[in-house]
Scaffold this active site. Structure first.
Site, PDB file in Angstrom:
ATOM      1  N   ASP A 161      21.664  58.573  54.879  1.00 23.96           N
ATOM      2  CA  ASP A 161      21.144  59.654  55.726  1.00 23.96           C
ATOM      3  C   ASP A 161      20.871  60.886  54.881  1.00 23.96           C
ATOM      4  O   ASP A 161      21.656  61.202  53.976  1.00 23.96           O
ATOM      5  CB  ASP A 161      22.175  60.010  56.795  1.00 23.96           C
ATOM      6  CG  ASP A 161      22.614  58.796  57.601  1.00 23.96           C
ATOM      7  OD1 ASP A 161      21.854  58.389  58.482  1.00 23.96           O
ATOM      8  OD2 ASP A 161      23.707  58.259  57.326  1.00 23.96           O
ATOM      9  N   LYS A 173      17.371  62.833  58.834  1.00 28.92           N
ATOM     10  CA  LYS A 173      18.220  63.377  59.902  1.00 28.92           C
ATOM     11  C   LYS A 173      17.647  64.717  60.389  1.00 28.92           C
ATOM     12  O   LYS A 173      18.251  65.770  60.221  1.00 28.92           O
ATOM     13  CB  LYS A 173      19.650  63.547  59.396  1.00 28.92           C
ATOM     14  CG  LYS A 173      20.311  62.250  58.975  1.00 28.92           C
ATOM     15  CD  LYS A 173      20.494  61.281  60.128  1.00 28.92           C
ATOM     16  CE  LYS A 173      21.531  61.770  61.104  1.00 28.92           C
ATOM     17  NZ  LYS A 173      21.777  60.786  62.188  1.00 28.92           N
ATOM     18  N   HIS A 190      25.669  62.206  56.710  1.00 32.26           N
ATOM     19  CA  HIS A 190      25.212  61.833  58.049  1.00 32.26           C
ATOM     20  C   HIS A 190      25.124  63.017  59.000  1.00 32.26           C
ATOM     21  O   HIS A 190      24.105  63.213  59.676  1.00 32.26           O
ATOM     22  CB  HIS A 190      26.134  60.775  58.661  1.00 32.26           C
ATOM     23  CG  HIS A 190      25.714  60.371  60.040  1.00 32.26           C
ATOM     24  ND1 HIS A 190      26.180  61.015  61.176  1.00 32.26           N
ATOM     25  CD2 HIS A 190      24.859  59.411  60.475  1.00 32.26           C
ATOM     26  CE1 HIS A 190      25.617  60.464  62.248  1.00 32.26           C
ATOM     27  NE2 HIS A 190      24.823  59.492  61.852  1.00 32.26           N
ATOM     28  N   HIS A 194      25.441  49.760  55.927  1.00 31.22           N
ATOM     29  CA  HIS A 194      25.270  50.991  56.708  1.00 31.22           C
ATOM     30  C   HIS A 194      26.087  52.121  56.086  1.00 31.22           C
ATOM     31  O   HIS A 194      27.313  52.028  55.984  1.00 31.22           O
ATOM     32  CB  HIS A 194      25.745  50.722  58.139  1.00 31.22           C
ATOM     33  CG  HIS A 194      25.581  51.867  59.068  1.00 31.22           C
ATOM     34  ND1 HIS A 194      26.650  52.474  59.693  1.00 31.22           N
ATOM     35  CD2 HIS A 194      24.468  52.512  59.500  1.00 31.22           C
ATOM     36  CE1 HIS A 194      26.207  53.441  60.475  1.00 31.22           C
ATOM     37  NE2 HIS A 194      24.883  53.483  60.374  1.00 31.22           N
ATOM     38  N   ARG A 195      25.377  53.133  55.602  1.00 29.04           N
ATOM     39  CA  ARG A 195      26.008  54.231  54.839  1.00 29.04           C
ATOM     40  C   ARG A 195      26.800  53.655  53.664  1.00 29.04           C
ATOM     41  O   ARG A 195      27.824  54.200  53.249  1.00 29.04           O
ATOM     42  CB  ARG A 195      26.904  55.091  55.734  1.00 29.04           C
ATOM     43  CG  ARG A 195      26.201  55.600  56.991  1.00 29.04           C
ATOM     44  CD  ARG A 195      27.098  56.417  57.894  1.00 29.04           C
ATOM     45  NE  ARG A 195      26.533  56.518  59.238  1.00 29.04           N
ATOM     46  CZ  ARG A 195      27.159  56.998  60.298  1.00 29.04           C
ATOM     47  NH1 ARG A 195      28.388  57.479  60.172  1.00 29.04           N
ATOM     48  NH2 ARG A 195      26.572  57.025  61.483  1.00 29.04           N
ATOM     49  N   ASP A 247      28.567  48.038  58.807  1.00 33.84           N
ATOM     50  CA  ASP A 247      29.578  48.748  58.017  1.00 33.84           C
ATOM     51  C   ASP A 247      30.349  47.799  57.110  1.00 33.84           C
ATOM     52  O   ASP A 247      31.071  48.240  56.221  1.00 33.84           O
ATOM     53  CB  ASP A 247      30.582  49.439  58.946  1.00 33.84           C
ATOM     54  CG  ASP A 247      29.978  50.575  59.750  1.00 33.84           C
ATOM     55  OD1 ASP A 247      29.046  51.220  59.263  1.00 33.84           O
ATOM     56  OD2 ASP A 247      30.463  50.817  60.885  1.00 33.84           O
ATOM     57  N   GLU A 259      17.286  57.378  56.123  1.00 33.18           N
ATOM     58  CA  GLU A 259      17.123  57.933  57.469  1.00 33.18           C
ATOM     59  C   GLU A 259      16.986  59.445  57.372  1.00 33.18           C
ATOM     60  O   GLU A 259      17.869  60.127  56.850  1.00 33.18           O
ATOM     61  CB  GLU A 259      18.306  57.574  58.374  1.00 33.18           C
ATOM     62  CG  GLU A 259      18.125  58.135  59.779  1.00 33.18           C
ATOM     63  CD  GLU A 259      19.270  57.847  60.734  1.00 33.18           C
ATOM     64  OE1 GLU A 259      19.378  58.577  61.737  1.00 33.18           O
ATOM     65  OE2 GLU A 259      20.043  56.909  60.486  1.00 33.18           O
ATOM     66  N   GLU A 284      21.700  51.656  53.479  1.00 34.56           N
ATOM     67  CA  GLU A 284      21.150  52.663  54.388  1.00 34.56           C
ATOM     68  C   GLU A 284      21.877  53.961  54.117  1.00 34.56           C
ATOM     69  O   GLU A 284      23.086  53.968  53.876  1.00 34.56           O
ATOM     70  CB  GLU A 284      21.357  52.221  55.839  1.00 34.56           C
ATOM     71  CG  GLU A 284      20.742  53.146  56.891  1.00 34.56           C
ATOM     72  CD  GLU A 284      21.694  54.211  57.425  1.00 34.56           C
ATOM     73  OE1 GLU A 284      21.243  55.077  58.199  1.00 34.56           O
ATOM     74  OE2 GLU A 284      22.900  54.200  57.054  1.00 34.56           O
TER      75      GLU A 284
END
Length: 239
Positions: A36, A111, A49, A7-8, A229, A109, A34
């Site tokens: 953003d 945003k 993000h 995640h990120r 994370d 993702e 992943e």
């Protein structure tokens, strides 16, 4: 086989949405990353993000009001001072250039649920094709109108609906969007809804799963994947 998504990147241990974070996630055994994406003032898809740079960099202001050169010059070390001078806001293209020789999945993702970015979908999808990655990219968003638009531009790239509440028959809702996956917050799905969704052809990948007990339950449920994370923790459990 349940896939682990950083995640990120590996945001629990490295500055989120930066190249050191993405590199770390893949190094510890994640199956994918992943990230953003927003649009800079000059229309370049950039990886960050928040709508502003205030939280994760040494700058201030909205992403949409800064050009790529200004954004890329900011230090994005965030909570990790040891990474100062090494962690910056990358462009999406920079990440895809690095990703393209690999075999891992990239979840992008969009945003655009709070700010409408003109042509965000078109620009992101153009980059995915430029780097020959349609089969290795997932496009996700809380903006479900945007997912429909993505599907209308390319039905080759997988789309996934993000949501933060329990939905009735989420697999049926996903199909109204032409999405082949749902990405719910982890407490909005249980083993039964995971099983029913996947039996109905809709993959389930919860976010953000940092609790090891929850990770074990998702592996047991054989969900398609989850976002964490701490990909190193998930990889150790998976082994």
């Amino acid at each position: 086989m349940t896939k682990i998504f950083g995640h990120r990147g590996a945001a629990g241990s490295f500055p989120e949405n930066t190249m050191p974070s993405f590199l770390a996630a893949i190094d510890v055994g994640a199956d994918g990353i992943e990230l953003d994406v927003h649009l800079s003032q000059d229309g370049i898809p950039v990886v960050i993000h928040d709508e502003t740079v205030d939280r994760t960099t040494n700058g201030k202001g909205f992403v949409k009001d800064l050009n790529y050169s200004q954004l890329h010059s900011l230090d994005a070390c965030y909570r990790f001072p040891a990474q100062s001078g090494k962690a910056f806001i990358p462009s999406l293209e920079e990440v895809l250039i690095w990703s393209s020789p690999g075999d891992f999945i990239v979840n992008i993702e969009l945003k655009n649920d709070l700010i409408h970015y003109e042509q965000l979908e078109e620009r992101v999808i153009e980059l995915v094709y430029r780097h020959s990655m349609p089969s290795r990219v997932i496009l996700s968003s809380f903006n479900h109108h945007s997912l429909r638009k993505c599907h209308s531009i390319s039905n080759e790239i997988e789309t996934a609906a993000l949501f933060s509440e329990r939905l009735f028959e989420p697999w049926n809702y996903a199909k109204t969007l032409s999405a082949s996956a749902i990405h719910p917050i982890h407490y909005a799905v249980d083993e039964t809804s995971i099983q029913l969704s996947q039996e109905n052809g809709v993959k389930v990948r919860p976010f953000t799963v940092n609790d090891e007990k929850k990770m074990k339950s998702l592996f047991k449920a054989e969900c398609a994947g989850f976002f964490t994370d701490y990909p190193e923790r998930a990889a150790a459990i998976k082994k």
